[in-house]
Design a protein around this motif. Structure first.
Motif, PDB file in Angstrom:
ATOM      1  N   LYS A   1      27.999  42.155  37.969  1.00  0.00           N
ATOM      2  CA  LYS A   1      28.985  43.023  38.632  1.00  0.00           C
ATOM      3  C   LYS A   1      29.820  42.210  39.629  1.00  0.00           C
ATOM      4  O   LYS A   1      31.053  42.294  39.630  1.00  0.00           O
ATOM      5  CB  LYS A   1      28.250  44.164  39.346  1.00  0.00           C
ATOM      6  CG  LYS A   1      29.161  45.247  39.862  1.00  0.00           C
ATOM      7  CD  LYS A   1      28.381  46.451  40.339  1.00  0.00           C
ATOM      8  CE  LYS A   1      29.340  47.490  40.887  1.00  0.00           C
ATOM      9  NZ  LYS A   1      29.172  47.746  42.286  1.00  0.00           N
ATOM     10  N   LYS A   2      29.127  41.417  40.452  1.00  0.00           N
ATOM     11  CA  LYS A   2      29.821  40.606  41.467  1.00  0.00           C
ATOM     12  C   LYS A   2      30.800  39.638  40.800  1.00  0.00           C
ATOM     13  O   LYS A   2      31.926  39.457  41.268  1.00  0.00           O
ATOM     14  CB  LYS A   2      28.796  39.799  42.273  1.00  0.00           C
ATOM     15  CG  LYS A   2      28.172  40.584  43.404  1.00  0.00           C
ATOM     16  CD  LYS A   2      28.979  40.396  44.667  1.00  0.00           C
ATOM     17  CE  LYS A   2      28.303  41.164  45.814  1.00  0.00           C
ATOM     18  NZ  LYS A   2      29.131  41.223  46.990  1.00  0.00           N
ATOM     19  N   ILE A   3      30.348  39.014  39.721  1.00  0.00           N
ATOM     20  CA  ILE A   3      31.192  38.012  39.042  1.00  0.00           C
ATOM     21  C   ILE A   3      32.422  38.690  38.437  1.00  0.00           C
ATOM     22  O   ILE A   3      33.555  38.210  38.592  1.00  0.00           O
ATOM     23  CB  ILE A   3      30.378  37.251  37.967  1.00  0.00           C
ATOM     24  CG1 ILE A   3      29.294  36.409  38.638  1.00  0.00           C
ATOM     25  CG2 ILE A   3      31.275  36.371  37.111  1.00  0.00           C
ATOM     26  CD1 ILE A   3      28.240  35.873  37.697  1.00  0.00           C
ATOM     27  N   ALA A   4      32.196  39.831  37.781  1.00  0.00           N
ATOM     28  CA  ALA A   4      33.315  40.542  37.155  1.00  0.00           C
ATOM     29  C   ALA A   4      34.316  41.013  38.215  1.00  0.00           C
ATOM     30  O   ALA A   4      35.531  40.932  38.010  1.00  0.00           O
ATOM     31  CB  ALA A   4      32.790  41.730  36.357  1.00  0.00           C
ATOM     32  N   GLU A   5      33.791  41.454  39.360  1.00  0.00           N
ATOM     33  CA  GLU A   5      34.694  41.893  40.444  1.00  0.00           C
ATOM     34  C   GLU A   5      35.556  40.742  40.916  1.00  0.00           C
ATOM     35  O   GLU A   5      36.747  40.903  41.153  1.00  0.00           O
ATOM     36  CB  GLU A   5      33.859  42.426  41.626  1.00  0.00           C
ATOM     37  CG  GLU A   5      33.375  43.846  41.411  1.00  0.00           C
ATOM     38  CD  GLU A   5      32.376  44.303  42.478  1.00  0.00           C
ATOM     39  OE1 GLU A   5      31.932  45.453  42.387  1.00  0.00           O
ATOM     40  OE2 GLU A   5      32.023  43.501  43.371  1.00  0.00           O
ATOM     41  N   LYS A   6      34.938  39.565  41.041  1.00  0.00           N
ATOM     42  CA  LYS A   6      35.685  38.398  41.500  1.00  0.00           C
ATOM     43  C   LYS A   6      36.754  38.011  40.464  1.00  0.00           C
ATOM     44  O   LYS A   6      37.903  37.733  40.827  1.00  0.00           O
ATOM     45  CB  LYS A   6      34.703  37.225  41.735  1.00  0.00           C
ATOM     46  CG  LYS A   6      35.299  35.957  42.273  1.00  0.00           C
ATOM     47  CD  LYS A   6      36.222  36.119  43.458  1.00  0.00           C
ATOM     48  CE  LYS A   6      35.559  36.564  44.729  1.00  0.00           C
ATOM     49  NZ  LYS A   6      36.525  36.751  45.838  1.00  0.00           N
ATOM     50  N   ILE A   7      36.391  38.017  39.198  1.00  0.00           N
ATOM     51  CA  ILE A   7      37.357  37.665  38.141  1.00  0.00           C
ATOM     52  C   ILE A   7      38.521  38.672  38.170  1.00  0.00           C
ATOM     53  O   ILE A   7      39.687  38.292  38.093  1.00  0.00           O
ATOM     54  CB  ILE A   7      36.676  37.660  36.746  1.00  0.00           C
ATOM     55  CG1 ILE A   7      35.640  36.536  36.657  1.00  0.00           C
ATOM     56  CG2 ILE A   7      37.706  37.496  35.625  1.00  0.00           C
ATOM     57  CD1 ILE A   7      34.810  36.520  35.373  1.00  0.00           C
ATOM     58  N   TYR A   8      38.171  39.938  38.314  1.00  0.00           N
ATOM     59  CA  TYR A   8      39.201  40.998  38.321  1.00  0.00           C
ATOM     60  C   TYR A   8      40.167  40.779  39.497  1.00  0.00           C
ATOM     61  O   TYR A   8      41.387  40.775  39.320  1.00  0.00           O
ATOM     62  CB  TYR A   8      38.524  42.366  38.410  1.00  0.00           C
ATOM     63  CG  TYR A   8      39.485  43.501  38.551  1.00  0.00           C
ATOM     64  CD1 TYR A   8      40.395  43.805  37.527  1.00  0.00           C
ATOM     65  CD2 TYR A   8      39.528  44.276  39.713  1.00  0.00           C
ATOM     66  CE1 TYR A   8      41.295  44.839  37.667  1.00  0.00           C
ATOM     67  CE2 TYR A   8      40.419  45.305  39.859  1.00  0.00           C
ATOM     68  CZ  TYR A   8      41.307  45.596  38.829  1.00  0.00           C
ATOM     69  OH  TYR A   8      42.211  46.607  38.980  1.00  0.00           O
ATOM     70  N   LYS A   9      39.581  40.578  40.705  1.00  0.00           N
ATOM     71  CA  LYS A   9      40.420  40.373  41.898  1.00  0.00           C
ATOM     72  C   LYS A   9      41.295  39.134  41.735  1.00  0.00           C
ATOM     73  O   LYS A   9      42.463  39.114  42.097  1.00  0.00           O
ATOM     74  CB  LYS A   9      39.535  40.215  43.148  1.00  0.00           C
ATOM     75  CG  LYS A   9      39.121  41.545  43.743  1.00  0.00           C
ATOM     76  CD  LYS A   9      38.289  41.309  45.004  1.00  0.00           C
ATOM     77  CE  LYS A   9      37.525  42.570  45.362  1.00  0.00           C
ATOM     78  NZ  LYS A   9      36.401  42.276  46.264  1.00  0.00           N
ATOM     79  N   PHE A  10      40.722  38.084  41.183  1.00  0.00           N
ATOM     80  CA  PHE A  10      41.429  36.825  40.999  1.00  0.00           C
ATOM     81  C   PHE A  10      42.671  37.016  40.115  1.00  0.00           C
ATOM     82  O   PHE A  10      43.731  36.468  40.391  1.00  0.00           O
ATOM     83  CB  PHE A  10      40.492  35.792  40.379  1.00  0.00           C
ATOM     84  CG  PHE A  10      40.939  34.378  40.537  1.00  0.00           C
ATOM     85  CD1 PHE A  10      40.468  33.594  41.583  1.00  0.00           C
ATOM     86  CD2 PHE A  10      41.855  33.816  39.654  1.00  0.00           C
ATOM     87  CE1 PHE A  10      40.894  32.286  41.754  1.00  0.00           C
ATOM     88  CE2 PHE A  10      42.295  32.511  39.806  1.00  0.00           C
ATOM     89  CZ  PHE A  10      41.807  31.748  40.869  1.00  0.00           C
ATOM     90  N   THR A  11      42.498  37.777  39.057  1.00  0.00           N
ATOM     91  CA  THR A  11      43.607  37.920  38.106  1.00  0.00           C
ATOM     92  C   THR A  11      44.635  38.953  38.564  1.00  0.00           C
ATOM     93  O   THR A  11      45.753  38.967  38.070  1.00  0.00           O
ATOM     94  CB  THR A  11      43.094  38.333  36.705  1.00  0.00           C
ATOM     95  OG1 THR A  11      42.293  39.506  36.863  1.00  0.00           O
ATOM     96  CG2 THR A  11      42.261  37.255  36.084  1.00  0.00           C
ATOM     97  N   GLU A  12      44.230  39.785  39.515  1.00  0.00           N
ATOM     98  CA  GLU A  12      45.162  40.808  40.016  1.00  0.00           C
ATOM     99  C   GLU A  12      45.984  40.316  41.206  1.00  0.00           C
ATOM    100  O   GLU A  12      46.802  41.038  41.736  1.00  0.00           O
ATOM    101  CB  GLU A  12      44.375  42.079  40.409  1.00  0.00           C
ATOM    102  CG  GLU A  12      43.758  42.826  39.236  1.00  0.00           C
ATOM    103  CD  GLU A  12      44.760  43.244  38.169  1.00  0.00           C
ATOM    104  OE1 GLU A  12      45.749  43.903  38.527  1.00  0.00           O
ATOM    105  OE2 GLU A  12      44.577  42.879  36.998  1.00  0.00           O
ATOM    106  N   ARG A  13      45.685  39.099  41.687  1.00  0.00           N
ATOM    107  CA  ARG A  13      46.394  38.553  42.854  1.00  0.00           C
ATOM    108  C   ARG A  13      47.890  38.470  42.623  1.00  0.00           C
ATOM    109  O   ARG A  13      48.325  38.087  41.541  1.00  0.00           O
ATOM    110  CB  ARG A  13      45.882  37.134  43.154  1.00  0.00           C
ATOM    111  CG  ARG A  13      44.668  37.108  44.047  1.00  0.00           C
ATOM    112  CD  ARG A  13      44.192  35.678  44.211  1.00  0.00           C
ATOM    113  NE  ARG A  13      42.836  35.662  44.754  1.00  0.00           N
ATOM    114  CZ  ARG A  13      42.094  34.561  44.865  1.00  0.00           C
ATOM    115  NH1 ARG A  13      42.577  33.413  44.455  1.00  0.00           N
ATOM    116  NH2 ARG A  13      40.882  34.594  45.362  1.00  0.00           N
TER     117      ARG A  13
END
Lengths: 328, 101
Positions: A316-328
């Motif tokens: 969950k933590k990893i997916a959240e980070k990937i999601y935030k990263f790509t939404e920047r």
């Protein structure tokens, strides 16, 4: 696992096992080397969290809801090994499913256990579709050693030497299903005969071990670095070209292993991978520095704080980070 | 010792040639030239060994004796260490790693 499989199979014939692609014989009557599992089946995967993770495979044998392939636009496409495959959690707790939930957009998982860089690239060559926006190459530190096996595989090597080579796996799913069913039957036979053969094996002279001893294999392995850095770079370059031609953006996600902050971990490999990715100008998402380093006890992301794949909160933590990263 | 001294140089020369041929087979045929970078060290090492074997035909007998002792000690030490790595059960943790796929 075989016992669970046989018990569940009695209740529903759709149950099957997840078989690593490299467990199938390279030379087989179907003349294919599969890169996925059995399609449209309840696939029993693995158990690290106290339960067997089971997923319903899609039309190509990957861990996706079948309807994902019908979407007009695919926002996320992930390729990688068992961590991408979803070991050992159920949907919707694997990386791809969490991304799907967070973004409310379509995401496809092309990860499969035991994959290394060449199999991941081959998977993209076979299954990448034109309407994908973001492709994520999920890297785990054992991938470089997987490359040693992959390069010696006569089928896989063709993906590297011939840019037009294809097995047309998308159109051969029936053959893939039959081949893997045969492999499961072979595995069952082997396990059932294992006890009988045990005594015979004890008396047998171990030729492989003897040859390995003569070739001082273990000593050499401990002295020389892993083979394949230049091949890894070549594969990653080809992947970048492939995604560019498909109008997709490529991201490289570095997943940390259990020993990342321990003495055993090789910082050189980490630096080398980062250097290769930066050289190729691919966006690098470092999950260690972005997630694990910020956590007081990063071992909570592993099942029962023990070595293995991540648990639900880890993914969950990893997916959240990937999601935030790509939404920047 | 005289017999060993007599066969030492031809033995080293034969072994070095065989190792160079084997390296070529592994590098160019088995790996299709994809791991040249890895095999470069072996080429250098075995060519050096070949050169050394050639030189050993012309060196002083006393030096040859020392070289034989040195050579056999190194080979013995290498195989002893390899034996330790192969048969010591404590070094088999790599098998556990394989479960992460």
């Amino acid at each position: 696992m075989l016992q669970i499989y046989e018990d569940l199979k009695k209740t529903d014939n759709k149950y099957t096992l997840s078989v690593y692609p490299d467990s199938n014989p390279i030379v087989n009557k179907y003349k294919i080397f599969p890169l996925s599992g059995i399609s449209n089946s309840k696939t029993i995967f693995c158990n690290e969290n106290g339960y067997y993770s089971i997923y319903e495979s899609d039309r190509y044998g990957f861990n996706n809801p079948n309807i994902e392939w019908d979407n007009k636009d695919i926002e996320y496409l992930l390729v990688g090994d068992s961590f991408t495959h979803g070991a050992c959690v159920n949907r919707p707790n694997d990386l791809t499913s969490v991304l799907r939930t967070l973004s409310k957009k379509s995401a496809i998982n092309l990860g499969y256990s035991s994959n290394g860089p060449l199999m991941e690239y081959a998977t993209l060559r076979e299954y990448l579709i034109p309407n994908v926006k973001k492709v994520f190459w999920i890297y785990y530190p054992n991938d470089l050693s997987d490359l040693q096996y992959e390069i010696s595989n006569n089928v896989l090597i063709k993906y590297l030497s011939d840019l037009n080579f294809t097995q047309k796996l998308k159109f051969k799913q029936n053959k893939i299903d039959d081949l893997i069913n045969d492999t499961i039957e072979d595995i069952k036979k082997r396990i059932n005969n294992k006890d009988k053969d045990k005594d015979k094996e004890k008396d047998k002279f171990n030729y492989k071990k003897f040859i390995s001893f003569i070739k001082i294999s273990k000593l050499r392995k401990s002295i020389f670095p892993v083979i394949g850095n230049s091949n890894f770079e070549k594969i990653l370059k080809l992947t970048k070209d492939l995604t560019l031609a498909n109008n997709s953006k490529l991201y490289f996600v570095y997943l940390p292993e259990f020993n990342h902050n321990k003495k055993k971990f090789s910082k050189n490999d980490y630096a080398l991978i980062k250097q290769i990715v930066n050289k190729l100008d691919i966006t690098f998402i470092d999950i260690y520095s972005e997630v694990f380093e910020k956590e007081e006890n990063p071992l909570v992301f592993f099942p029962f704080n023990l070595d293995g794949h991540y648990n639900v909160s880890g993914y969950k933590k990893i997916a959240e980070k990937i999601y935030k990263f790509t939404e920047r | 010792m005289n017999f060993i001294k007599r066969i030492f140089s031809p033995f080293c020369l034969t072994i070095s040639v065989l190792l160079i041929i084997y390296t070529y087979y592994k590098s160019e045929i088995y790996w299709n030239g994809l791991n040249n970078e890895y095999y470069l060290f072996y080429y250098i090492f075995f060519f050096f060994f070949f050169f050394f074997s050639f030189i050993s035909f012309f060196i002083n007998q006393k030096i040859k004796e020392y070289l034989i002792i040195l050579f056999s000690s190194v080979v013995l030490a290498v195989f002893l260490f390899e034996g330790y790595l192969t048969f010591n059960t404590k070094t088999k943790s790599y098998k556990l790693k394989k479960t992460i796929t």
